[in-house]
Write an enzyme that holds these catalytic residues in place. Sequence first.
Site, PDB file in Angstrom:
ATOM      1  N   ASP A  55      11.633 -10.877   1.403  1.00  0.00           N
ATOM      2  CA  ASP A  55      11.825  -9.526   1.917  1.00  0.00           C
ATOM      3  C   ASP A  55      11.193  -9.421   3.293  1.00  0.00           C
ATOM      4  O   ASP A  55      10.200 -10.082   3.583  1.00  0.00           O
ATOM      5  CB  ASP A  55      11.294  -8.458   0.960  1.00  0.00           C
ATOM      6  CG  ASP A  55       9.786  -8.544   0.716  1.00  0.00           C
ATOM      7  OD1 ASP A  55       9.026  -7.995   1.544  1.00  0.00           O
ATOM      8  OD2 ASP A  55       9.383  -9.137  -0.287  1.00  0.00           O
ATOM      9  N   ASP A 144       9.937   1.007  -3.040  1.00  0.00           N
ATOM     10  CA  ASP A 144       8.626   0.368  -2.919  1.00  0.00           C
ATOM     11  C   ASP A 144       7.569   1.454  -3.096  1.00  0.00           C
ATOM     12  O   ASP A 144       7.372   2.296  -2.229  1.00  0.00           O
ATOM     13  CB  ASP A 144       8.529  -0.282  -1.534  1.00  0.00           C
ATOM     14  CG  ASP A 144       7.161  -0.896  -1.248  1.00  0.00           C
ATOM     15  OD1 ASP A 144       6.250  -0.765  -2.080  1.00  0.00           O
ATOM     16  OD2 ASP A 144       7.000  -1.490  -0.168  1.00  0.00           O
ATOM     17  N   GLU A 146       3.495   1.995  -4.210  1.00  0.00           N
ATOM     18  CA  GLU A 146       2.240   1.283  -4.380  1.00  0.00           C
ATOM     19  C   GLU A 146       1.101   2.147  -3.878  1.00  0.00           C
ATOM     20  O   GLU A 146       1.308   3.302  -3.486  1.00  0.00           O
ATOM     21  CB  GLU A 146       2.302  -0.030  -3.614  1.00  0.00           C
ATOM     22  CG  GLU A 146       2.649   0.179  -2.144  1.00  0.00           C
ATOM     23  CD  GLU A 146       2.817  -1.125  -1.385  1.00  0.00           C
ATOM     24  OE1 GLU A 146       1.800  -1.611  -0.858  1.00  0.00           O
ATOM     25  OE2 GLU A 146       3.941  -1.653  -1.327  1.00  0.00           O
TER      26      GLU A 146
END
Length: 260
Positions: A55, A144, A146
């Site tokens: 990525d 994503d 986090e």
Amino acid sequence: MARDRKPPRRRTHRGTRHRARLVAAVTALSAGATALALALTVVPAAAASPAKGHDVSSHQKNVDWPSAKAKGATFAYVKATESTDYVSPYFTQQYNGARAAGIIRGAYHFALPNKSSGTAQAAYFVAHGGGWKADGWTLPPALDIEYNPYDRKHGCYGLSKAKTVAWIKAFSAEVKRETGRRPVIYTTAHWWNTCTGSSTALASTHALWIARHESADAGSLPAGWSYWTFWQYDNSGSLPGDQNLFNGTASQLRKFARGY
């Protein structure tokens, strides 16, 4: 994956490369359970070897995609957006370049749940590259989520566990409404279990992209998931950006991209 804005781009869970551990991980996957791709997630199945990928974000700038392909890349996730006010200036080169080189690619969004609603961020993401089509070359959009990189004291973005789960559900619902696919969820087991209260509400409908570095395997998974679809095992290696594996063969990866 990486953030494109300050503070520094590397996550707290990342570390240095451990190639011996990677070899052990690939060997374990090759010998044991990998995955047969289905529309939403994958289920364990025997496979010769896991598909290799990576990525990237703006930190990798203009990626040499033919070189990445020659080094074994079969897939790539490309950062598209963050919150509702940032689009990667390298997204088009990276996303289209991967496809031109014969690499299956998808887009990901870096979530900042304290800035705006899940619905708003999903709509922004889809409008700026986070689409999907069943052409066998496009991975489902990825979320994503986090620990907050901009405020370490509020790693869960100041949201309660219930509101965090609701935010993710809203993001997912909008992506599904606009693209026809549920997003892949990228996270760590620690963040998920801490910030969602070990919620099991999304595992059955979302593919897991687990981040775990310096380990011979993906380790304990977030609550609700019994297997991973993608594993980010290092933040540097032979391919540009972060190093990843798909829990299945290249042919199974293409089926997953198509949605069945």
